[in-house]
Design a protein around this motif. Structure first.
Motif, PDB file in Angstrom:
ATOM      1  N   VAL A   2       0.823  -1.191   0.000  1.00  0.00           N
ATOM      2  CA  VAL A   2       0.000   0.000   0.000  1.00  0.00           C
ATOM      3  C   VAL A   2       0.869   1.257   0.000  1.00  0.00           C
ATOM      4  CG1 VAL A   2      -1.776   1.238   1.285  1.00  0.00           C
ATOM      5  CG2 VAL A   2      -1.815  -1.237   1.221  1.00  0.00           C
ATOM      6  N   LEU A 130       0.615   8.982   5.409  1.00  0.00           N
ATOM      7  CA  LEU A 130      -0.793   8.643   5.684  1.00  0.00           C
ATOM      8  C   LEU A 130      -1.688   9.867   5.528  1.00  0.00           C
ATOM      9  CD1 LEU A 130      -0.893   6.247   8.777  1.00  0.00           C
ATOM     10  CD2 LEU A 130      -1.236   5.700   6.387  1.00  0.00           C
ATOM     11  N   GLU A 135      -5.307   8.502   4.445  1.00  0.00           N
ATOM     12  CA  GLU A 135      -5.447   7.127   4.931  1.00  0.00           C
ATOM     13  C   GLU A 135      -5.331   7.001   6.455  1.00  0.00           C
ATOM     14  OE1 GLU A 135      -6.231   4.442   3.311  1.00  0.00           O
ATOM     15  OE2 GLU A 135      -5.976   5.019   1.211  1.00  0.00           O
ATOM     16  N   GLU A 137      -7.506   6.503   8.564  1.00  0.00           N
ATOM     17  CA  GLU A 137      -8.393   5.469   9.120  1.00  0.00           C
ATOM     18  C   GLU A 137      -7.671   4.123   9.262  1.00  0.00           C
ATOM     19  OE1 GLU A 137      -8.813   5.188   4.691  1.00  0.00           O
ATOM     20  OE2 GLU A 137      -8.952   6.863   6.081  1.00  0.00           O
ATOM     21  N   ARG A 138      -6.471   4.023   8.727  1.00  0.00           N
ATOM     22  CA  ARG A 138      -5.674   2.805   8.901  1.00  0.00           C
ATOM     23  C   ARG A 138      -5.090   2.712  10.312  1.00  0.00           C
ATOM     24  NH1 ARG A 138      -4.596  -0.107   4.397  1.00  0.00           N
ATOM     25  NH2 ARG A 138      -5.196   0.795   2.424  1.00  0.00           N
ATOM     26  N   ARG A 158      -8.387  -3.057   4.065  1.00  0.00           N
ATOM     27  CA  ARG A 158      -8.594  -2.315   5.307  1.00  0.00           C
ATOM     28  C   ARG A 158      -9.431  -3.096   6.322  1.00  0.00           C
ATOM     29  NH1 ARG A 158      -8.663   0.997   1.059  1.00  0.00           N
ATOM     30  NH2 ARG A 158      -7.510   2.941   1.114  1.00  0.00           N
TER      31      ARG A 158
END
Length: 183
Positions: A2, A130, A135, A137-138, A158
């Motif tokens: 990712v 991030l 991102e 929420e990772r 996810r």
């Protein structure tokens, strides 16, 4: 993958560092109790650069954990404030470097910077990725009801819900036993 390899490793290492702190609510003990524990942690996560291997270095790493932990609960503006603060405080100066088995990747501190400073800046630089990718929420907290460990979900879909401490297996076994007992 990712994110770039160094970003993924830095995020996982930051979560692992946060999760070494004692938690009186869950009974989790201090995982970095002494310099030898810190040595193991540094070897596990492949930290390079100079080391003092003393109580002051251990204390500085301990002091970093509560500064990183709020990132998992903050909104994007809160994360940016923490990240920018760390980058300013430790005078980050990103540079491409190549060493050991790693191809070119970013380092933002000198190799002789204190270990805690290198850990802080590496985490901050990974968090920059991030934030820029939208991102955040990772970053999660383990969904096991009796665990407060942090999680970095680097799966493509996810879907990671539990920490690395075995909570996923424990919750699956509990669900299985609950299903079996209702038969």
């Amino acid at each position: 993958m990712v994110f770039t390899h160094d970003t993924e490793v830095a995020l996982a290492a930051a979560a692992a560092l946060v999760n070494t702190a004692p938690n009186p609510d869950t009974g989790d003990a201090e995982e970095l109790a002494d310099v030898e524990d810190l040595d193991r942690f540094v070897r596990t996560w492949g930290w390079t650069g100079s080391r003092h291997r003393d109580e002051a270095e251990l204390a500085a790493v301990h002091a970093l954990r509560p500064r990183l932990r709020p990132i998992w609960d903050a909104d994007v503006d809160g994360v940016v404030e923490i990240v920018n603060g760390l980058l300013r405080e430790f005078q980050a100066l990103p540079q491409l470097v190549k060493h050991d088995e790693w191809d070119y990747h970013l380092h933002a501190t000198r190799p002789d910077a204190p270990l805690a400073a290198r850990m802080a800046v590496e985490a901050a630089m990974a968090l920059v990725d991030l934030v820029r990718a939208g991102e955040l929420e990772r970053l999660r907290t383990c969904q096991a009801p009796d665990c407060q460990d942090v999680v970095v979900d680097l799966s493509k879909n996810r879907s990671k819900r539990f920490c690395e401490s075995g909570c996923g297996n424990r919750m699956a076994v509990a669900a299985y036993r609950a299903r079996r007992s209702s038969l």
